[in-house]
Design a protein around this motif. Structure first.
Motif, PDB file in Angstrom:
ATOM      1  N   PHE A 240       0.941  -1.188  -0.007  1.00  8.86           N
ATOM      2  CA  PHE A 240       0.074  -0.072  -0.098  1.00  8.86           C
ATOM      3  C   PHE A 240       1.116   1.254   0.000  1.00  8.86           C
ATOM      4  O   PHE A 240       0.513   2.048  -0.636  1.00  8.86           O
ATOM      5  CB  PHE A 240      -0.949   0.032   1.304  1.00  8.86           C
ATOM      6  N   GLU A 241       1.853   1.365   0.795  1.00  8.83           N
ATOM      7  CA  GLU A 241       2.706   2.455   1.066  1.00  8.83           C
ATOM      8  C   GLU A 241       3.361   2.854  -0.615  1.00  8.83           C
ATOM      9  O   GLU A 241       3.375   3.600  -0.661  1.00  8.83           O
ATOM     10  CB  GLU A 241       3.767   2.585   2.072  1.00  8.83           C
ATOM     11  N   SER A 242       4.031   1.695  -0.853  1.00  5.36           N
ATOM     12  CA  SER A 242       4.928   2.181  -2.069  1.00  5.36           C
ATOM     13  C   SER A 242       3.864   2.555  -3.514  1.00  5.36           C
ATOM     14  O   SER A 242       4.056   3.444  -4.330  1.00  5.36           O
ATOM     15  CB  SER A 242       5.598   1.054  -2.669  1.00  5.36           C
ATOM     16  N   TYR A 243       2.652   1.700  -3.660  1.00  9.76           N
ATOM     17  CA  TYR A 243       1.791   2.056  -4.321  1.00  9.76           C
ATOM     18  C   TYR A 243       1.264   3.808  -4.252  1.00  9.76           C
ATOM     19  O   TYR A 243       1.255   4.730  -5.127  1.00  9.76           O
ATOM     20  CB  TYR A 243       0.372   1.496  -4.586  1.00  9.76           C
ATOM     21  N   ALA A 244       0.901   4.125  -2.889  1.00  7.19           N
ATOM     22  CA  ALA A 244       0.609   5.489  -2.320  1.00  7.19           C
ATOM     23  C   ALA A 244       1.714   6.538  -2.959  1.00  7.19           C
ATOM     24  O   ALA A 244       1.352   7.275  -3.555  1.00  7.19           O
ATOM     25  CB  ALA A 244       0.288   5.652  -0.867  1.00  7.19           C
ATOM     26  N   GLU A 245       2.808   6.072  -2.732  1.00  2.00           N
ATOM     27  CA  GLU A 245       3.978   7.153  -2.849  1.00  2.00           C
ATOM     28  C   GLU A 245       4.101   7.310  -4.437  1.00  2.00           C
ATOM     29  O   GLU A 245       4.461   8.512  -4.699  1.00  2.00           O
ATOM     30  CB  GLU A 245       5.172   6.581  -2.120  1.00  2.00           C
ATOM     31  N   THR A 246       3.966   6.429  -5.070  1.00  2.00           N
ATOM     32  CA  THR A 246       4.028   6.489  -6.527  1.00  2.00           C
ATOM     33  C   THR A 246       2.639   7.507  -7.100  1.00  2.00           C
ATOM     34  O   THR A 246       3.394   8.245  -8.019  1.00  2.00           O
ATOM     35  CB  THR A 246       3.500   5.131  -7.404  1.00  2.00           C
ATOM     36  N   VAL A 247       1.497   7.411  -6.821  1.00  2.00           N
ATOM     37  CA  VAL A 247       0.594   8.209  -7.382  1.00  2.00           C
ATOM     38  C   VAL A 247       0.676   9.641  -6.655  1.00  2.00           C
ATOM     39  O   VAL A 247       0.158  10.481  -7.236  1.00  2.00           O
ATOM     40  CB  VAL A 247      -0.716   7.714  -7.075  1.00  2.00           C
ATOM     41  N   LEU A 248       1.399   9.629  -5.419  1.00  2.00           N
ATOM     42  CA  LEU A 248       1.400  10.989  -4.998  1.00  2.00           C
ATOM     43  C   LEU A 248       2.493  11.780  -5.510  1.00  2.00           C
ATOM     44  O   LEU A 248       2.543  13.194  -5.280  1.00  2.00           O
ATOM     45  CB  LEU A 248       1.337  10.927  -3.418  1.00  2.00           C
ATOM     46  N   THR A 249       3.525  11.102  -5.788  1.00  2.00           N
ATOM     47  CA  THR A 249       4.887  12.100  -6.432  1.00  2.00           C
ATOM     48  C   THR A 249       5.015  12.259  -7.961  1.00  2.00           C
ATOM     49  O   THR A 249       5.929  12.665  -8.384  1.00  2.00           O
ATOM     50  CB  THR A 249       6.142  11.386  -5.639  1.00  2.00           C
ATOM     51  N   ARG A 250       3.964  11.535  -8.702  1.00  2.00           N
ATOM     52  CA  ARG A 250       4.181  11.503  -9.882  1.00  2.00           C
ATOM     53  C   ARG A 250       3.084  12.893 -10.680  1.00  2.00           C
ATOM     54  O   ARG A 250       2.307  13.005  -9.921  1.00  2.00           O
ATOM     55  CB  ARG A 250       3.912  10.249 -10.739  1.00  2.00           C
ATOM     56  N   PRO A 251       3.460  13.270 -11.946  1.00  2.00           N
ATOM     57  CA  PRO A 251       2.651  14.279 -12.179  1.00  2.00           C
ATOM     58  C   PRO A 251       1.070  13.919 -12.261  1.00  2.00           C
ATOM     59  O   PRO A 251       0.829  12.953 -12.557  1.00  2.00           O
ATOM     60  CB  PRO A 251       3.207  14.575 -13.648  1.00  2.00           C
ATOM     61  N   LEU A 252       0.114  14.770 -11.735  1.00  2.00           N
ATOM     62  CA  LEU A 252      -1.128  14.643 -11.512  1.00  2.00           C
ATOM     63  C   LEU A 252      -1.912  14.891 -12.774  1.00  2.00           C
ATOM     64  O   LEU A 252      -3.030  14.251 -12.885  1.00  2.00           O
ATOM     65  CB  LEU A 252      -1.632  15.132 -10.555  1.00  2.00           C
ATOM     66  N   ILE A 253      -1.610  15.778 -13.588  1.00  2.00           N
ATOM     67  CA  ILE A 253      -2.275  16.399 -14.912  1.00  2.00           C
ATOM     68  C   ILE A 253      -3.426  17.284 -14.528  1.00  2.00           C
ATOM     69  O   ILE A 253      -3.587  18.640 -14.860  1.00  2.00           O
ATOM     70  CB  ILE A 253      -2.540  15.242 -15.885  1.00  2.00           C
TER      71      ILE A 253
END
Length: 410
Positions: A240-253
């Protein structure tokens, strides 16, 4: 605690709340459809809005976005519009494929009859049947307009993906973080097989198509930040944590605040939002990533093309049996132990290039598909459910794709 840690905590709590009690797996279904005039001319936004308004019943709830009517919700499914007037139906999770297909077939019949009365038709193919993507206008939705602009700088196929593709997506339960990890890995490992079994782009850019898994190839050249295999999928600490970090730190558009969307380009959710995230902001962030399998309050498996109903039923039964059986799930993970994210990406390329002649994970794909079908058949006690698998079994035996079979039957 840093702002990012607070944000990650909100997503992790959301994922934990999504864990279902262990039991019989339920399955959600989403199918996107192309609508055209009888002669193949694309429909306008106003025409498809009118169709949906006619189908909506008085007790249904309209969907309004950016002040525009975009569909409706019933107790058992919702109907909405994708970027270039594709009509998507999203079925609420059901405990059996028979139940969910009964719902889908009722909708599909109603849609077909409503369209026919207006001189229109519905298509169950994965690429627009009559037009080039560049000739299909977007509906007036700020999110899609922002994504369209953004993808022009991240890959060469964003226009095709948004305007001219249609998919079949299945959602499955997860019972714990460990169960999520195992199902996410299995879903991504099996995506190349799902891509071939569902291959259904009869035409591409207005011409008859002979290439394999066109939609899968398109998705590989849209935006590496949010498509393909989730980062760190095979790492020992993936969760859960690594998935959360991915979507929080990549461009959101696109960001969502209140009911307003705003183009934010390469800014990330970490930068845009404060420490406290509302539930609908969490859900928006998760919806802006399009991995082969993505995490929400369920796992969404995204690798299949739009297909005719009998193939949707077969695919849904295959997925439900594999992911609903702990023995089958473990067999898949053991069978492909040692496969990494690069291998999965290479497998998709091989399928797009060679179809049933592809080698996937060092093995001929035909034998692997037969093995996968055996896993499903051996754990499907009901004769009715086993019968649902037959359309896929026939494709595997004859080494034909849906598009080839459907073309021959035209």
């Amino acid at each position: 605690m840093s702002k990012l840690d607070e944000q990650k905590k909100a997503l992790i709590e959301y994922f934990q709340q999504g864990c279902k009690p262990e039991g019989k797996l339920t399955l959600g279904l989403e199918v996107e459809h192309f609508i055209t005039h009888a002669g193949g001319e694309p429909v306008t936004f106003a025409e498809v809005q009118s169709v949906m308004r006619q189908m909506q019943q008085p007790y249904d709830t309209p969907i309004l976005i950016d002040g525009e009517y975009m569909g409706y919700m019933t107790e058992r499914y919702s109907v909405s519009l994708e970027p270039a007037c594709q009509v998507e139906v999203s079925m609420a999770p059901q405990s059996s494929v028979v139940k969910i297909m009964d719902l889908y077939n009722q909708f599909y019949l109603q849609l077909g009859m409503t369209l026919a009365a207006r001189g229109l038709r519905v298509w169950t193919v994965s690429y627009h049947p009559t037009r080039r993507a560049e000739d299909l206008p977007l509906i007036p939705k700020q999110r899609y307009e922002a994504m369209d602009r953004y993808f022009k700088n991240t890959g060469s196929c964003g226009i095709q993906m948004m305007r001219a593709t249609a998919s079949t997506q299945l959602s499955i339960d997860y019972y714990s973080e460990r169960d999520f990890v195992q199902k996410m890995r299995a879903a991504c490992l099996l995506t190349p097989f799902f891509a071939l079994l569902s291959d259904n782009a009869v035409r591409y850019q207005g011409n008859l198509n002979n290439a394999y898994s066109v939609r899968t190839r398109i998705w590989q050249d849209v935006d590496n930040d949010r498509c393909g295999v989730p980062p760190h999928l095979m790492d020992p600490d993936f969760g859960f944590e690594s998935y959360a970090e991915t979507v929080l730190t990549r461009p959101l558009i696109v960001s969502l605040r209140g009911n307003r969307t705003k183009a934010v380009g390469r800014k990330s959710a970490q930068e845009i939002y404060g420490s406290y995230l509302l539930k609908k902001e969490v859900e928006h962030v998760l919806s802006m990533f399009f991995f082969d399998a993505r995490l929400k309050s369920y796992i969404e498996i995204r690798g299949a093309d739009c297909m005719p109903p009998k193939f949707i039923a077969a695919y849904a039964q295959l997925v439900k049996t594999i992911f609903g059986s702990q023995a089958a799930l473990q067999n898949v993970l053991r069978h492909y132990e040692g496969v990494n994210t690069g291998d999965i990406a290479n497998a998709k390329v091989a399928v797009c290039k060679d179809g049933y002649n592809a080698w996937v994970y060092g093995r001929p794909i035909g034998k692997e598909l037969a093995w996968l079908l055996l896993q499903a058949r051996s754990r499907t006690p009901s004769q009715e459910e086993r019968a649902l698998l037959e359309p896929l079994a026939k494709l595997i035996v004859t080494k034909k794709t849906i598009r080839e079979e459907e073309f021959e039957n035209d």
